[in-house]
Design a protein around this motif. Structure first.
Motif, PDB file in Angstrom:
ATOM      1  N   MET A 114     -31.393  37.503  -8.295  1.00  0.00           N
ATOM      2  CA  MET A 114     -30.810  36.846  -9.458  1.00  0.00           C
ATOM      3  C   MET A 114     -31.247  35.380  -9.492  1.00  0.00           C
ATOM      4  N   ILE A 115     -31.649  34.939 -10.644  1.00  0.00           N
ATOM      5  CA  ILE A 115     -32.094  33.551 -10.805  1.00  0.00           C
ATOM      6  C   ILE A 115     -30.871  32.647 -10.961  1.00  0.00           C
ATOM      7  N   ARG A 116     -30.864  31.566 -10.173  1.00  0.00           N
ATOM      8  CA  ARG A 116     -29.739  30.630 -10.222  1.00  0.00           C
ATOM      9  C   ARG A 116     -29.657  29.948 -11.592  1.00  0.00           C
ATOM     10  N   LYS A 117     -28.443  29.591 -11.964  1.00  0.00           N
ATOM     11  CA  LYS A 117     -28.170  28.993 -13.271  1.00  0.00           C
ATOM     12  C   LYS A 117     -28.989  27.726 -13.529  1.00  0.00           C
ATOM     13  N   GLU A 118     -29.118  26.863 -12.527  1.00  0.00           N
ATOM     14  CA  GLU A 118     -29.863  25.617 -12.729  1.00  0.00           C
ATOM     15  C   GLU A 118     -31.355  25.879 -12.944  1.00  0.00           C
ATOM     16  N   ILE A 119     -31.871  26.947 -12.352  1.00  0.00           N
ATOM     17  CA  ILE A 119     -33.273  27.308 -12.570  1.00  0.00           C
ATOM     18  C   ILE A 119     -33.446  27.886 -13.973  1.00  0.00           C
ATOM     19  N   ILE A 120     -32.500  28.685 -14.417  1.00  0.00           N
ATOM     20  CA  ILE A 120     -32.546  29.211 -15.787  1.00  0.00           C
ATOM     21  C   ILE A 120     -32.593  28.055 -16.779  1.00  0.00           C
ATOM     22  N   GLU A 121     -31.787  27.039 -16.549  1.00  0.00           N
ATOM     23  CA  GLU A 121     -31.783  25.870 -17.436  1.00  0.00           C
ATOM     24  C   GLU A 121     -33.118  25.135 -17.400  1.00  0.00           C
ATOM     25  N   LYS A 122     -33.739  25.033 -16.214  1.00  0.00           N
ATOM     26  CA  LYS A 122     -35.054  24.391 -16.116  1.00  0.00           C
ATOM     27  C   LYS A 122     -36.111  25.186 -16.878  1.00  0.00           C
ATOM     28  N   ILE A 123     -36.029  26.512 -16.794  1.00  0.00           N
ATOM     29  CA  ILE A 123     -36.974  27.353 -17.543  1.00  0.00           C
ATOM     30  C   ILE A 123     -36.791  27.113 -19.036  1.00  0.00           C
ATOM     31  N   LYS A 124     -35.547  27.119 -19.486  1.00  0.00           N
ATOM     32  CA  LYS A 124     -35.268  26.918 -20.912  1.00  0.00           C
ATOM     33  C   LYS A 124     -35.726  25.546 -21.395  1.00  0.00           C
ATOM     34  N   LYS A 125     -35.566  24.516 -20.552  1.00  0.00           N
ATOM     35  CA  LYS A 125     -35.988  23.162 -20.930  1.00  0.00           C
ATOM     36  C   LYS A 125     -37.507  23.037 -21.043  1.00  0.00           C
ATOM     37  N   ALA A 126     -38.232  23.888 -20.315  1.00  0.00           N
ATOM     38  CA  ALA A 126     -39.695  23.843 -20.366  1.00  0.00           C
ATOM     39  C   ALA A 126     -40.235  24.427 -21.665  1.00  0.00           C
ATOM     40  N   ILE A 127     -39.387  25.144 -22.392  1.00  0.00           N
ATOM     41  CA  ILE A 127     -39.810  25.881 -23.587  1.00  0.00           C
ATOM     42  C   ILE A 127     -39.370  25.151 -24.858  1.00  0.00           C
ATOM     43  N   VAL A 128     -40.290  25.017 -25.783  1.00  0.00           N
ATOM     44  CA  VAL A 128     -39.975  24.570 -27.139  1.00  0.00           C
ATOM     45  C   VAL A 128     -40.137  25.824 -27.995  1.00  0.00           C
ATOM     46  N   PRO A 129     -39.033  26.426 -28.445  1.00  0.00           N
ATOM     47  CA  PRO A 129     -39.124  27.707 -29.160  1.00  0.00           C
ATOM     48  C   PRO A 129     -40.120  27.669 -30.320  1.00  0.00           C
ATOM     49  N   GLY A 130     -41.004  28.666 -30.307  1.00  0.00           N
ATOM     50  CA  GLY A 130     -42.006  28.775 -31.359  1.00  0.00           C
ATOM     51  C   GLY A 130     -43.177  27.831 -31.218  1.00  0.00           C
ATOM     52  N   ARG A 131     -43.130  26.948 -30.228  1.00  0.00           N
ATOM     53  CA  ARG A 131     -44.178  25.933 -30.069  1.00  0.00           C
ATOM     54  C   ARG A 131     -44.678  25.834 -28.627  1.00  0.00           C
ATOM     55  N   THR A 132     -44.504  26.921 -27.864  1.00  0.00           N
ATOM     56  CA  THR A 132     -44.924  26.940 -26.464  1.00  0.00           C
ATOM     57  C   THR A 132     -46.011  27.988 -26.261  1.00  0.00           C
TER      58      THR A 132
END
Length: 161
Positions: free
Chosen positions: A1-19
């Motif tokens: 299971m991926i830790r919550k803080e890592i999930i947030e880092k993954i999400k922050k790396a993404i600009v939806p529709g522009r990544t």
């Protein structure tokens, strides 16, 4: 299971529709193929914004540098030796890659990353700690399970736009 803080880092790396996502790895060295495996799964969901090491990355990088005005982020996905627990994941800025032992790639990741960043595009590495890198072995089940979670997180973030 991926830790919550890592999930947030993954999400922050993404600009939806522009990544743009680029999977890297060696398909003959077990877990080193994890970036290619994830890219293959993402291609089914995000078609024109997912590439892998066997695509024409030189042209892609030049297009990012010169023509792609709608791209705001690039995420490289690769097995890295970041001294994490096997089957762990983290997100790193491209500038950190020199401190890791990466697999051998067909192109200079650090140079391309710096070139892309010079155009104002954010570049991250989604690094996955391999369990084994033996020749002619499959990706371990642990990493395949982790890959499914990563694909789900990316897909969820992309459709949240």
């Amino acid at each position: 299971m991926i830790r919550k803080e890592i999930i947030e880092k993954i999400k922050k790396a993404i600009v939806p529709g522009r990544t743009i996502y680029i999977g890297l790895g060696n398909p003959y060295r077990g877990d080193d193929a994890i970036g290619l495996y994830i890219a293959q799964k993402l291609k089914a969901l995000l078609k024109d914004r997912v590439y892998d090491e066997f695509d024409d990355l030189d042209t892609l990088i030049l297009n990012l540098f010169n023509n792609m005005k709608d791209v705001e982020a690039v995420v490289f996905i690769d097995a890295v030796d970041a001294q994490l627990q096997p089957c762990s994941i983290d997100v790193f800025p491209i500038s950190d890659i020199s401190s890791f032992s990466f697999s051998t790639h067909k192109f200079p990741l650090d140079i391309y990353g710096a070139l892309i960043e010079s155009r104002g595009i954010r570049v991250s590495v989604l690094g996955i700690q391999p369990s084994q890198l033996d020749f002619n072995n499959e990706i371990t089940q642990c990493l395949k399970s982790l890959a499914e979670q990563v694909v789900g997180i990316i897909n969820e973030r992309e459709i949240a736009r």
